[in-house]
Design an enzyme around this catalytic site. Structure first.
Site, PDB file in Angstrom:
ATOM      1  N   ASP A  10     -10.572  -1.367 -10.036  1.00  0.00           N
ATOM      2  CA  ASP A  10     -11.497  -1.292  -8.904  1.00  0.00           C
ATOM      3  C   ASP A  10     -10.687  -1.281  -7.616  1.00  0.00           C
ATOM      4  O   ASP A  10      -9.492  -1.598  -7.617  1.00  0.00           O
ATOM      5  CB  ASP A  10     -12.473  -2.473  -8.911  1.00  0.00           C
ATOM      6  CG  ASP A  10     -13.495  -2.395  -7.783  1.00  0.00           C
ATOM      7  OD1 ASP A  10     -13.999  -1.286  -7.525  1.00  0.00           O
ATOM      8  OD2 ASP A  10     -13.769  -3.419  -7.136  1.00  0.00           O
ATOM      9  N   SER A  11     -11.353  -0.970  -6.516  1.00  0.00           N
ATOM     10  CA  SER A  11     -10.709  -0.976  -5.208  1.00  0.00           C
ATOM     11  C   SER A  11     -10.467  -2.397  -4.713  1.00  0.00           C
ATOM     12  O   SER A  11      -9.686  -2.611  -3.782  1.00  0.00           O
ATOM     13  CB  SER A  11     -11.570  -0.231  -4.184  1.00  0.00           C
ATOM     14  OG  SER A  11     -12.822  -0.879  -4.035  1.00  0.00           O
ATOM     15  N   TYR A  42     -11.723   1.666  -0.536  1.00  0.00           N
ATOM     16  CA  TYR A  42     -11.660   3.064  -0.977  1.00  0.00           C
ATOM     17  C   TYR A  42     -12.722   3.907  -0.272  1.00  0.00           C
ATOM     18  O   TYR A  42     -12.565   5.110  -0.120  1.00  0.00           O
ATOM     19  CB  TYR A  42     -11.900   3.161  -2.483  1.00  0.00           C
ATOM     20  CG  TYR A  42     -10.694   2.896  -3.342  1.00  0.00           C
ATOM     21  CD1 TYR A  42      -9.503   2.382  -2.824  1.00  0.00           C
ATOM     22  CD2 TYR A  42     -10.746   3.171  -4.710  1.00  0.00           C
ATOM     23  CE1 TYR A  42      -8.415   2.140  -3.644  1.00  0.00           C
ATOM     24  CE2 TYR A  42      -9.655   2.942  -5.535  1.00  0.00           C
ATOM     25  CZ  TYR A  42      -8.494   2.422  -5.004  1.00  0.00           C
ATOM     26  OH  TYR A  42      -7.416   2.192  -5.825  1.00  0.00           O
ATOM     27  N   GLY A  43     -13.828   3.272   0.096  1.00  0.00           N
ATOM     28  CA  GLY A  43     -14.979   4.008   0.619  1.00  0.00           C
ATOM     29  C   GLY A  43     -14.717   4.793   1.879  1.00  0.00           C
ATOM     30  O   GLY A  43     -15.461   5.718   2.210  1.00  0.00           O
ATOM     31  N   CYS A  73     -15.478   1.304 -10.342  1.00  0.00           N
ATOM     32  CA  CYS A  73     -15.551   1.610  -8.919  1.00  0.00           C
ATOM     33  C   CYS A  73     -16.248   2.953  -8.786  1.00  0.00           C
ATOM     34  O   CYS A  73     -15.769   3.955  -9.356  1.00  0.00           O
ATOM     35  CB  CYS A  73     -14.152   1.671  -8.317  1.00  0.00           C
ATOM     36  SG  CYS A  73     -14.087   2.227  -6.608  1.00  0.00           S
ATOM     37  N   ASN A  74     -17.366   2.984  -8.088  1.00  0.00           N
ATOM     38  CA  ASN A  74     -18.117   4.226  -7.956  1.00  0.00           C
ATOM     39  C   ASN A  74     -17.356   5.266  -7.152  1.00  0.00           C
ATOM     40  O   ASN A  74     -17.355   6.452  -7.485  1.00  0.00           O
ATOM     41  CB  ASN A  74     -19.472   3.939  -7.300  1.00  0.00           C
ATOM     42  CG  ASN A  74     -20.403   3.167  -8.210  1.00  0.00           C
ATOM     43  OD1 ASN A  74     -21.206   3.729  -8.940  1.00  0.00           O
ATOM     44  ND2 ASN A  74     -20.289   1.842  -8.187  1.00  0.00           N
ATOM     45  N   THR A  75     -16.670   4.832  -6.092  1.00  0.00           N
ATOM     46  CA  THR A  75     -15.909   5.767  -5.264  1.00  0.00           C
ATOM     47  C   THR A  75     -14.792   6.406  -6.071  1.00  0.00           C
ATOM     48  O   THR A  75     -14.568   7.621  -5.997  1.00  0.00           O
ATOM     49  CB  THR A  75     -15.316   5.041  -4.039  1.00  0.00           C
ATOM     50  OG1 THR A  75     -16.379   4.419  -3.305  1.00  0.00           O
ATOM     51  CG2 THR A  75     -14.597   6.012  -3.129  1.00  0.00           C
ATOM     52  N   GLU A 152     -15.870  -9.174  -0.623  1.00  0.00           N
ATOM     53  CA  GLU A 152     -14.416  -9.352  -0.558  1.00  0.00           C
ATOM     54  C   GLU A 152     -14.025 -10.602   0.225  1.00  0.00           C
ATOM     55  O   GLU A 152     -13.021 -11.240  -0.070  1.00  0.00           O
ATOM     56  CB  GLU A 152     -13.769  -8.120   0.087  1.00  0.00           C
ATOM     57  CG  GLU A 152     -13.761  -6.880  -0.797  1.00  0.00           C
ATOM     58  CD  GLU A 152     -12.823  -6.995  -1.991  1.00  0.00           C
ATOM     59  OE1 GLU A 152     -11.710  -7.550  -1.842  1.00  0.00           O
ATOM     60  OE2 GLU A 152     -13.202  -6.536  -3.082  1.00  0.00           O
ATOM     61  N   CYS A 184     -22.213   0.468  -6.070  1.00  0.00           N
ATOM     62  CA  CYS A 184     -20.879  -0.058  -5.787  1.00  0.00           C
ATOM     63  C   CYS A 184     -20.772  -1.329  -6.605  1.00  0.00           C
ATOM     64  O   CYS A 184     -21.702  -2.149  -6.600  1.00  0.00           O
ATOM     65  CB  CYS A 184     -20.708  -0.353  -4.298  1.00  0.00           C
ATOM     66  SG  CYS A 184     -19.161  -1.218  -3.892  1.00  0.00           S
ATOM     67  N   THR A 185     -19.673  -1.511  -7.320  1.00  0.00           N
ATOM     68  CA  THR A 185     -19.584  -2.663  -8.219  1.00  0.00           C
ATOM     69  C   THR A 185     -19.496  -3.996  -7.476  1.00  0.00           C
ATOM     70  O   THR A 185     -19.577  -5.058  -8.099  1.00  0.00           O
ATOM     71  CB  THR A 185     -18.375  -2.521  -9.177  1.00  0.00           C
ATOM     72  OG1 THR A 185     -17.200  -2.192  -8.423  1.00  0.00           O
ATOM     73  CG2 THR A 185     -18.642  -1.439 -10.207  1.00  0.00           C
ATOM     74  N   HIS A 186     -19.358  -3.946  -6.153  1.00  0.00           N
ATOM     75  CA  HIS A 186     -19.432  -5.180  -5.370  1.00  0.00           C
ATOM     76  C   HIS A 186     -20.889  -5.675  -5.245  1.00  0.00           C
ATOM     77  O   HIS A 186     -21.133  -6.870  -5.107  1.00  0.00           O
ATOM     78  CB  HIS A 186     -18.881  -4.966  -3.953  1.00  0.00           C
ATOM     79  CG  HIS A 186     -17.401  -4.798  -3.886  1.00  0.00           C
ATOM     80  ND1 HIS A 186     -16.754  -3.665  -4.315  1.00  0.00           N
ATOM     81  CD2 HIS A 186     -16.431  -5.632  -3.424  1.00  0.00           C
ATOM     82  CE1 HIS A 186     -15.457  -3.806  -4.123  1.00  0.00           C
ATOM     83  NE2 HIS A 186     -15.230  -4.988  -3.585  1.00  0.00           N
TER      84      HIS A 186
END
Length: 266
Positions: A10-11, A42-43, A73-75, A152, A184-186
């Protein structure tokens, strides 16, 4: 049976939302996780930059002999899934297709909202994928990049988090949707705040659940599930390891894991 670990990237810390589902659904599997906090977010990067970073992580995971890679991570899924599938000699699974499939499978899905990073939203990946599954669906996609930083910076559950969610999702209160994809996995870590904002009538879709199911099905079909060995969990951050430890302590409670720093060239 295959005792090799599953690699997850992931980012940042959001991919831990996928790791915790992996641990619950496949408790015997070892996991190697890379959170690329050193290049977060990353976005706001170009697709080419994200693809390069994801390929570097993919090669690092291959050096650790993983049997499968999950792009949590979707991005990165939008930017690098195809490249990673071509480059690596193992199955690589992203989170966008599983998330879209889950959304259109809901009983009420005439209007589907998608919240994601700027990068994911700009690619139109979710809109294209959902429309390919059901062209009659209305998709309302919105970039909600500021919500990533809430996770984050360990601000989940604070008044600030609720205030920011309310602000970012105001569009969906004015024009309600039946389903909201947490693209978004966040964002699964903010489900409480999102439900508080939109109410229980909106179905929230966490792509991690379907992603892990697809991973399980593939490993099962190819006789690569690890059903006997004691699993190990190795977590790497390209940024501040203490941030990773804080996130892991909060979201992977009860797990015995090892955290370390990883230098990753951009």
């Amino acid at each position: 049976m295959d005792k090799r670990p599953i690699g997850v990237m992931d980012s940042g810390l959001g991919g831990l939302s996928v790791v915790r589902v992996l641990q619950k659904q496949m408790p015997h599997e070892s996991i190697i996780f890379v959170g690329d906090e050193g290049h977060f977010p990353y976005g706001t990067k170009t697709q080419a930059q994200v693809q390069t970073l994801a390929l570097h992580i993919g090669h690092f995971l291959m050096e650790h002999d993983v049997k499968m890679m999950i792009i949590a991570c979707n991005t990165a899924t939008a930017a690098a899934l195809t490249a990673l599938q071509k480059e690596l000699p193992i199955p690589v699974i992203g989170v966008i297709q599983p998330g879209a499939k889950t959304a259109v499978a809901q009983p009420r899905h005439g209007r589907i909202g998608v919240i994601a990073t700027e990068g994911t939203t700009k690619t139109g990946a979710y809109v294209k994928t959902i429309k390919s599954l059901n062209p009659d669906v209305t998709v309302v996609a919105k970039a909600t990049q500021p919500l990533v930083s809430v996770v984050e910076h360990d601000e989940v559950g604070t008044p600030k988090a609720q205030e920011l969610v309310d602000q970012q999702l105001a569009e969906y209160k004015d024009n309600p949707v039946d389903v909201l994809v947490l693209g978004c996995t966040h964002f699964p870590f903010l489900q409480k705040e999102i439900k508080q904002c939109l109410g229980t009538q909106v179905t929230l879709v966490d792509p991690a659940l379907e992603t892990v199911r697809e991973a399980h099905d593939w490993l099962n079909q190819h006789d690569q599930l690890n059903e006997n060995a004691q699993p190990s969990f190795k977590l790497y951050s390209t940024g501040n390891v203490n941030d990773l430890i804080t996130g892991a302590d909060k979201w992977l409670a009860g797990s015995d894991y090892h955290c370390d720093h990883l230098d990753l060239d951009e």
